[in-house]
Design a protein around this motif. Structure first.
Motif, PDB file in Angstrom:
ATOM      1  N   ARG A 105       5.636 -24.733  36.550  1.00 35.64           N
ATOM      2  CA  ARG A 105       6.533 -24.239  35.458  1.00 35.64           C
ATOM      3  C   ARG A 105       6.563 -22.572  34.996  1.00 35.64           C
ATOM      4  NH1 ARG A 105       8.271 -28.065  31.953  1.00 35.64           N
ATOM      5  NH2 ARG A 105       8.364 -26.376  30.232  1.00 35.64           N
ATOM      6  N   GLY A 133      15.308 -24.253  36.518  1.00 38.56           N
ATOM      7  CA  GLY A 133      15.198 -24.846  35.432  1.00 38.56           C
ATOM      8  C   GLY A 133      15.211 -26.246  35.572  1.00 38.56           C
ATOM      9  N   GLY A 137       9.906 -20.504  35.281  1.00 37.91           N
ATOM     10  CA  GLY A 137       9.947 -19.587  34.114  1.00 37.91           C
ATOM     11  C   GLY A 137      10.009 -18.399  34.317  1.00 37.91           C
ATOM     12  N   LEU A 170       9.865 -22.633  29.614  1.00 40.84           N
ATOM     13  CA  LEU A 170       9.511 -23.010  30.925  1.00 40.84           C
ATOM     14  C   LEU A 170       8.102 -22.698  31.170  1.00 40.84           C
ATOM     15  CD1 LEU A 170      12.585 -22.621  33.164  1.00 40.84           C
ATOM     16  CD2 LEU A 170      11.946 -24.693  32.130  1.00 40.84           C
ATOM     17  N   HIS A 216      12.431 -28.420  34.004  1.00 41.47           N
ATOM     18  CA  HIS A 216      12.975 -28.892  32.591  1.00 41.47           C
ATOM     19  C   HIS A 216      13.686 -30.411  32.530  1.00 41.47           C
ATOM     20  CE1 HIS A 216      13.484 -28.930  28.085  1.00 41.47           C
ATOM     21  NE2 HIS A 216      14.871 -28.511  28.537  1.00 41.47           N
TER      22      HIS A 216
END
Length: 263
Positions: free
Chosen positions: A227, A16, A231, A124, A19
């Motif tokens: 990403r 993560g 994700g 994500l 992010h």
């Protein structure tokens, strides 16, 4: 809660952290100096060519080291805030655990925690942005903390860098919210703090690297393929947890891959 159960929290933090780059990248870059001036990456020469170059190199090395220490202080403050929030969540759960309906609320918290991971994974991957609305709900608290920023900028000292990180740790973030639900399942303040420490430690490598590489790393980590991969990893943790809960898979090795323990 043992160290093995903290591995998923650490892994979610690492995945993560793409992010985190969007939310914390600007501050980390400014603290390290990687975004200062022309935005070029700072380098530390190994062998200066002249005495004048030696002085310049020494100055550059000192500035780079100072920036790295301030980035560490900022992240220490940020993770400290996560641990405080986790301790509050775990302590609340410990108190609620004495209630007659403890098993029921633990099951609900487990479902919510893993559902949030699914939502985070989709977020994500840029497949669903509903989590952004959850983050917006936390802006009420953040607006109350925002005025304190004027006392911390520029963050040119270690105490100010730490305080800035501690304040920034309360920025509305769906990823942090999902981990706080997991901290609820820890059953104690110490367990909740440990969950958030593991999560914060997972985000640390990316943000420290960002302090060195600056905008180059930020651009690379925001690539759709990166990403999507991150994700999918987070999504996988959430789906695995939900499947485990729904099918009643017995405990064992699966505990190491699931966030929390369902009731």
């Amino acid at each position: 809660m043992d160290g093995l159960n903290l591995l998923p929290a650490f892994a979610v933090g690492m995945a993560g952290s793409v992010h985190c780059i969007g939310m914390c990248g600007g501050i980390v870059g400014a603290l390290s100096g990687a975004l200062g001036g022309t935005g070029a990456r700072r380098t530390i020469p190994i062998a200066p060519a002249s005495s004048a170059g030696s002085a310049t190199s020494a100055t550059s090395a000192t500035a780079a080291l100072d920036g790295a220490v301030r980035v560490l202080a900022y992240n220490a403050g940020r993770i400290a805030s996560y641990m405080v929030a986790g301790a509050l969540a775990g302590g609340l759960a410990n108190g609620a655990g004495t209630l007659v309906l403890a098993a029921r609320w633990q099951g609900v918290a487990y479902l919510l925690a893993n559902t949030m991971l699914v939502a985070l994974g989709l977020y994500l991957m840029n497949a669903w942005h509903g989590l952004a609305r959850v983050e917006a709900a936390g802006n009420v608290l953040w607006r109350r903390l925002l005025p304190a920023l004027r006392y911390l900028l520029p963050a040119d000292t270690l105490p100010k860098s730490f305080a800035l990180g501690a304040l920034w740790g309360w920025v509305p973030c769906g990823m942090v919210y999902s981990m706080l639900l997991t901290a609820l399942l820890a059953g104690s303040a110490a367990g909740g703090a440990a969950v958030m420490l593991a999560f914060g430690a997972g985000t640390l490598p990316m943000l420290l690297a960002l302090g060195v590489a600056g905008a180059r790393l930020r651009q690379a980590m925001q690539h759709p393929a990166v990403r999507a991969a991150c994700g999918m990893l987070v999504l996988g943790f959430g789906v695995l947890g939900l499947v485990r809960y729904g099918t009643g898979v017995p405990h064992g090795w699966l505990d190491a891959l699931c966030l929390g323990v369902p009731a």
